[in-house]
Design an enzyme around this catalytic site. Structure first.
Site, PDB file in Angstrom:
ATOM      1  CB  THR A  42      -0.899   0.038   1.243  1.00 25.70           C
ATOM      2  OG1 THR A  42      -1.641  -1.182   1.310  1.00 25.70           O
ATOM      3  CG2 THR A  42      -1.865   1.213   1.183  1.00 25.70           C
ATOM      4  CE  LYS A  86      -4.814  -1.579   1.475  1.00 25.33           C
ATOM      5  NZ  LYS A  86      -5.583  -2.555   2.247  1.00 25.33           N
ATOM      6  CE  LYS A 143       1.403   1.918   4.916  1.00 24.97           C
ATOM      7  NZ  LYS A 143       1.347   0.894   3.889  1.00 24.97           N
TER       8      LYS A 143
END
Ligand code: NAP
Length: 286
Positions: A98, A173, A241
């Site tokens: 990701t 995502k 994150k």
């Protein structure tokens, strides 16, 4: 047809079970991990070990990266002995980590400059779906590149969903992980509120999961809440994150800011390497 030879870089919580599935499916896999010890379990299962990312690209049909974050991926692409350190025209690189949409577009651009094909393919689903080969794979690719990767995606996931060019899958995502963060924050707050009112967490989890408010993730996380134990399937630091990347990519909704602050505070409290459900531990102390 001869089985594809796949290079795999990044053998963390996700990479390890994903490689195991490729080996079970009969693919030849060459692995590389920064901490070499983590390769042992997979070489015992039939993988071979490569010396550096560049060697993997040279000797394999395609290379897949499954690494922590943008910086790790860029390092593996661009460092000395990195994927791009020598010319290997027409090979395919798939990044399943990701990262930001911006990083995915950047990787696509530098790959094109090196005459390489690039697919942005982050996954939705954690360690259990990775083990079971039931990940949901989001795909940013040309139709031609998607066809090349499809046999691999069919092994790793229950479905792969093309959403457009590289960068788009990373955007999708970040959107789905925003919903994940909301779900788990909501679940934690609900359990704590119920407990404070004298309702046992066992009963509250049954009420949630037997009713319309229960979903895949509330079911998956029930045991860890019951046992109050949070070994990382999806480390909390990775969600911090992802929420940061979502903010940087323009998400400015009413809930993103307090949600990010909440998980960020949990990371500061030392919960970053615990599972993301450890948000409940942080909230209990407030
Ligand atoms: P992880 O267990 O923390 O593993 C991270 C991997 O990246 C390790 O192999 C690590 O190598 C490597 N790495 C980190 N920095 C590096 C660098 N500078 N150079 C080379 N290698 C480096 O992470 P994970 O849970 O497998 O997640 C991998 C990716 O998938 C992340 O982007 C995460 O957000 C995403 N993801 C995770 C889940 C999940 O449930 N876990 C679900 C969906 C998506 P070392 O072994 O040497 O540290």
């Amino acid at each position: 047809m001869e089985a594809l030879k796949i290079g795999w870089i990044g053998l963390g919580n996700m990479g390890n079970p994903m490689v195991q599935n490729l080996l079970k499916a009969g693919f030849e896999v060459v692995v590389f991990n920064r901490t070499k010890d983590k390769e042992k379990e997979l070489t015992a299962l039939g993988a071979t070990s490569g010396a550096c990312p560049q060697e993997l690209l040279q000797t394999c049909d395609m290379v897949i990266t499954m690494l922590s974050n943008d910086a790790a991926v860029k390092e593996v692409f661009e460092s000395e002995n990195g994927l791009l350190s020598q010319d290997n025209p027409n090979k395919l690189i798939i990044n399943m980590s990701t990262v930001s949409p911006e990083t995915s577009r950047y990787l696509a651009t530098i790959c094109t400059a090196h005459q390489l094909h690039f697919i942005d393919a982050p996954v939705s689903g954690s360690v259990k779906p990775a083990q079971d080969g039931t990940l949901v794979i989001l795909v940013g690719a040309t139709d031609e590149d998607y066809l090349l990767a499809k046999p691999i995606f069919n092994v790793l996931g229950k479905v792969s969903i093309p959403v457009g060019e590289p960068g788009k899958a990373s955007s999708a995502k970040l959107a789905i992980n925003y919903l994940l963060g909301l779900n788990l924050q909501g679940l934690a707050e609900t359990i704590i509120f119920a407990e404070k009112s004298g309702v046992r967490k066992e009963d509250m989890l049954s009420i949630i999961n037997e009713g319309a408010c229960g979903n895949g993730i509330t079911n998956i996380k029930a045991n860890s809440i019951l046992n109050d134990s949070y070994p990382a399937a999806f480390a909390l630091k990775h969600l911090v994150k992802d929420l940061r990347l979502a903010k940087e990519a323009g998400l400015d909704s009413p809930l993103i800011h307090p949600l990010y602050d909440s998980y960020k505070a949990a990371q500061k409290e030392g919960l970053g390497d615990e599972d993301v459900m450890a948000i409940i531990t942080s909230l209990r102390n407030k």
